[in-house]
Design a protein around this motif. Structure first.
Motif, PDB file in Angstrom:
ATOM      1  N   PRO A   1      19.205   4.536  -3.910  1.00  0.00           N
ATOM      2  CA  PRO A   1      19.519   3.673  -2.758  1.00  0.00           C
ATOM      3  C   PRO A   1      21.013   3.680  -2.450  1.00  0.00           C
ATOM      4  N   SER A   2      21.335   3.869  -1.184  1.00  0.00           N
ATOM      5  CA  SER A   2      22.741   3.846  -0.783  1.00  0.00           C
ATOM      6  C   SER A   2      22.967   2.987   0.450  1.00  0.00           C
ATOM      7  N   ILE A   3      21.971   2.947   1.333  1.00  0.00           N
ATOM      8  CA  ILE A   3      22.099   2.159   2.563  1.00  0.00           C
ATOM      9  C   ILE A   3      21.307   0.862   2.460  1.00  0.00           C
ATOM     10  N   THR A   4      20.109   0.911   1.899  1.00  0.00           N
ATOM     11  CA  THR A   4      19.302  -0.307   1.740  1.00  0.00           C
ATOM     12  C   THR A   4      19.849  -1.127   0.580  1.00  0.00           C
ATOM     13  N   PRO A   5      19.805  -2.474   0.667  1.00  0.00           N
ATOM     14  CA  PRO A   5      20.349  -3.321  -0.398  1.00  0.00           C
ATOM     15  C   PRO A   5      19.619  -3.120  -1.727  1.00  0.00           C
ATOM     16  N   ASP A   6      20.379  -3.017  -2.823  1.00  0.00           N
ATOM     17  CA  ASP A   6      19.779  -2.818  -4.147  1.00  0.00           C
ATOM     18  C   ASP A   6      18.869  -3.970  -4.552  1.00  0.00           C
ATOM     19  N   ASN A   7      19.243  -5.177  -4.167  1.00  0.00           N
ATOM     20  CA  ASN A   7      18.486  -6.352  -4.626  1.00  0.00           C
ATOM     21  C   ASN A   7      17.355  -6.741  -3.679  1.00  0.00           C
ATOM     22  N   PHE A   8      17.080  -5.918  -2.665  1.00  0.00           N
ATOM     23  CA  PHE A   8      15.902  -6.123  -1.812  1.00  0.00           C
ATOM     24  C   PHE A   8      14.742  -5.436  -2.528  1.00  0.00           C
ATOM     25  N   ILE A   9      14.110  -6.173  -3.453  1.00  0.00           N
ATOM     26  CA  ILE A   9      13.241  -5.501  -4.405  1.00  0.00           C
ATOM     27  C   ILE A   9      12.117  -6.418  -4.868  1.00  0.00           C
ATOM     28  N   ASP A  10      10.950  -5.856  -5.107  1.00  0.00           N
ATOM     29  CA  ASP A  10       9.846  -6.550  -5.777  1.00  0.00           C
ATOM     30  C   ASP A  10       9.752  -5.966  -7.175  1.00  0.00           C
ATOM     31  N   LYS A  11      10.146  -6.742  -8.176  1.00  0.00           N
ATOM     32  CA  LYS A  11      10.181  -6.240  -9.554  1.00  0.00           C
ATOM     33  C   LYS A  11       8.807  -6.142 -10.191  1.00  0.00           C
ATOM     34  N   THR A  12       7.837  -6.852  -9.618  1.00  0.00           N
ATOM     35  CA  THR A  12       6.478  -6.845 -10.209  1.00  0.00           C
ATOM     36  C   THR A  12       5.436  -6.520  -9.156  1.00  0.00           C
ATOM     37  N   PRO A  13       5.510  -5.343  -8.516  1.00  0.00           N
ATOM     38  CA  PRO A  13       4.522  -5.006  -7.491  1.00  0.00           C
ATOM     39  C   PRO A  13       3.127  -4.854  -8.093  1.00  0.00           C
ATOM     40  N   LEU A  14       2.137  -5.315  -7.364  1.00  0.00           N
ATOM     41  CA  LEU A  14       0.762  -5.243  -7.855  1.00  0.00           C
ATOM     42  C   LEU A  14       0.156  -3.873  -7.563  1.00  0.00           C
ATOM     43  N   MET A  15      -0.710  -3.416  -8.466  1.00  0.00           N
ATOM     44  CA  MET A  15      -1.353  -2.118  -8.299  1.00  0.00           C
ATOM     45  C   MET A  15      -2.605  -2.213  -7.418  1.00  0.00           C
TER      46      MET A  15
ATOM     47  N   ASP B   1       0.816  -1.222   0.000  1.00  0.00           N
ATOM     48  CA  ASP B   1       0.000   0.000   0.000  1.00  0.00           C
ATOM     49  C   ASP B   1       0.849   1.273   0.000  1.00  0.00           C
ATOM     50  N   LYS B   2       2.151   1.153   0.277  1.00  0.00           N
ATOM     51  CA  LYS B   2       3.040   2.310   0.238  1.00  0.00           C
ATOM     52  C   LYS B   2       3.652   2.521  -1.152  1.00  0.00           C
ATOM     53  N   TYR B   3       3.362   1.648  -2.074  1.00  0.00           N
ATOM     54  CA  TYR B   3       3.918   1.783  -3.438  1.00  0.00           C
ATOM     55  C   TYR B   3       3.304   2.982  -4.145  1.00  0.00           C
ATOM     56  N   GLU B   4       4.147   3.808  -4.726  1.00  0.00           N
ATOM     57  CA  GLU B   4       3.694   5.025  -5.389  1.00  0.00           C
ATOM     58  C   GLU B   4       4.013   5.027  -6.877  1.00  0.00           C
ATOM     59  N   GLY B   5       4.227   3.851  -7.441  1.00  0.00           N
ATOM     60  CA  GLY B   5       4.549   3.759  -8.860  1.00  0.00           C
ATOM     61  C   GLY B   5       3.321   3.884  -9.742  1.00  0.00           C
ATOM     62  N   TYR B   6       3.500   3.618 -11.003  1.00  0.00           N
ATOM     63  CA  TYR B   6       2.444   3.784 -12.002  1.00  0.00           C
ATOM     64  C   TYR B   6       2.359   2.544 -12.876  1.00  0.00           C
ATOM     65  N   ASP B   7       1.292   2.467 -13.646  1.00  0.00           N
ATOM     66  CA  ASP B   7       1.018   1.308 -14.499  1.00  0.00           C
ATOM     67  C   ASP B   7       0.494   1.811 -15.844  1.00  0.00           C
ATOM     68  N   LEU B   8       1.424   2.221 -16.712  1.00  0.00           N
ATOM     69  CA  LEU B   8       1.014   2.831 -17.980  1.00  0.00           C
ATOM     70  C   LEU B   8       0.354   1.835 -18.930  1.00  0.00           C
ATOM     71  N   ASP B   9       0.776   0.587 -18.895  1.00  0.00           N
ATOM     72  CA  ASP B   9       0.189  -0.393 -19.810  1.00  0.00           C
ATOM     73  C   ASP B   9      -1.057  -1.073 -19.235  1.00  0.00           C
ATOM     74  N   LYS B  10      -1.469  -0.668 -18.033  1.00  0.00           N
ATOM     75  CA  LYS B  10      -2.723  -1.136 -17.432  1.00  0.00           C
ATOM     76  C   LYS B  10      -2.812  -2.659 -17.302  1.00  0.00           C
ATOM     77  N   ASN B  11      -1.702  -3.297 -17.001  1.00  0.00           N
ATOM     78  CA  ASN B  11      -1.719  -4.761 -16.836  1.00  0.00           C
ATOM     79  C   ASN B  11      -1.810  -5.181 -15.373  1.00  0.00           C
ATOM     80  N   GLY B  12      -1.993  -4.210 -14.479  1.00  0.00           N
ATOM     81  CA  GLY B  12      -2.131  -4.522 -13.063  1.00  0.00           C
ATOM     82  C   GLY B  12      -0.828  -4.653 -12.313  1.00  0.00           C
TER      83      GLY B  12
END
Length: 411
Positions: free
Chosen positions: A392-406, A339-350
């Protein structure tokens, strides 16, 4: 074939003829439970009528059906184990068992089963006992529909509600437990199921596993315990459809996982816990389709964890969704809703077009220095978190969700 059916029906008829029912009560010739047991033969039924019975420890050493009518009271008078089962295939049903003795070495119980098989313990009330129900070295036993209450204040002075040791193929079903050290305790227990129990207000854990493999716990409620559930030094444990709520405290968790492997956490709900899940030394755990709502931390995943997969979960209104104590990331996050994700979904695939870093800078700072919580929601911390997400400088770069849901998943 016909002769085998004749033999079968003859056996059933013979058992019906020879099995007796013995009534116990003030209005019957037999007034003592111990006398009824001494009179009984294997296969008999003893019906204990309403009343209060103070006969010391009642030892059931024959294969009998032991039934209470209108909830008769068996009183241990704070000195004795109330019922000791020392025969196979015993049924204990419909009693109120109260006031066992309290002893640290002997572990007196409301009902204790010693090294037996196919014992059934149904629909009893156990009130103010040191241990409630204790299965010691038992196989193929069922504990179902019991209400187990104690009033412990310190964990050293009270035992567990349902305690199972060195057993196999147990079914712990639809019991309610409160006020004990641990609501349900498994140690060296295999191939067993814990289903539809309600474990609340216990001093330490609602459910505690130690060295127990190939077990499942399904559709249970763990609420307002010292901590919800602890699974330790075990493997191949299935955890489905459980509800973990309001397990608060400095070292409290909805679910604590320590040194476990090859397990599956599916479709559980974690609400208002200090930490929803705390993972330490875990390997190959799949965490799928769970909901983390209004916890202090949704999940704490220590650097000692590896090859865990966190997929298709909802993270809603947590102070911190994720926290860790190191920079090495050996686990994967895929297709979760944040719920804290502030990204966008231009292709509307969710699916968000921008990957999400669920580990905030403030979560990292708090992990190393708890006093930084004093700055929670301050403008400076908000600014630092925003900056960290961009560069990112302190948090690990690879601590990541590449496909977050909208949108949150309908769980």
């Amino acid at each position: 074939m016909k002769s085998s059916w004749i033999i079968f029906f003859n056996i059933i008829f013979f058992q019906t003829i020879v099995a007796n029912t013995i009534q116990v009560g003030s209005n019957y010739p037999v007034k003592s439970i111990k006398k009824a047991i001494s009179m009984a033969k294997a296969g008999d039924t003893i019906i204990v009528n309403k009343g209060t019975y103070r006969e010391g420890t009642i030892v059931i050493d024959k294969k009998i059906v032991f039934l209470g009518k209108n909830l008769p009271i068996l009183d241990g008078q704070s000195k004795n184990e109330v019922v000791s089962v020392k025969a196979d295939s015993v049924v204990v049903k419909g009693f109120k068992l109260i006031n066992s003795g309290h002893a640290a070495l002997e572990d007196p119980c409301g009902i204790k089963v010693y090294n037996k098989t196919f014992v059934r313990i149904y629909n009893n009330v156990l009130d103010n006992n040191f241990f409630g129900i204790y299965l010691q070295n038992c196989n193929n036993c069922i504990v179902k529909g019991n209400k187990i209450i104690a009033y412990g204040k310190e964990e050293q002075l009270i035992g567990n509600g349902i305690h199972c040791w060195k057993s196999d193929n147990l079914q712990i079903i639809a019991n309610t437990i409160s006020g004990h050290r641990d609501g349900i305790y498994f140690e060296f227990v295999t191939n067993s199921v814990i289903w539809r129990n309600i474990s609340t207000k216990n001093i330490r854990y609602g459910l505690h596993f130690m060295f127990s493999n190939d077990d499942s716990y399904i559709t249970n409620i763990f609420k307002n315990n010292g901590a919800g559930v602890a699974v330790m030094f075990s493997k191949k444990v299935k955890m489905y459809n459980n509800y973990f709520e309001e397990n608060w405290g400095d070292s409290a968790y909805g679910l604590l996982l320590k040194e476990i492997a090859d397990s599956y956490i599916f479709n559980n709900k974690f609400v208002k816990n200090t930490s929803g899940i705390y993972m330490e030394g875990t390997t190959r755990i799949k965490v799928e389709k769970n909901e983390f709502v209004s916890n202090g931390w949704g999940m704490k995943i220590q650097a000692s964890c590896m090859d865990n997969e966190i997929v298709n979960n909802n993270y809603l209104k947590n102070t911190f969704d994720i926290s860790t104590n190191g920079s090495l990331v050996l686990n994967t996050f895929n297709s979760n809703y944040w719920d804290k994700y502030e990204g966008y979904d231009l292709d509307k695939n969710g699916v968000g077009d921008v990957p999400y870093h669920p580990l905030s800078l403030f979560a990292v700072l708090t992990e190393t220095n708890a006093s930084t919580m004093l700055l929670y929601r301050s403008f400076m911390i908000t600014l630092l978190d925003k900056s960290e997400k961009v560069l990112p400088s302190i948090t690990p770069d690879n601590f990541i969700d590449k496909t977050p849901l909208m949108k949150s998943l309908p769980l």
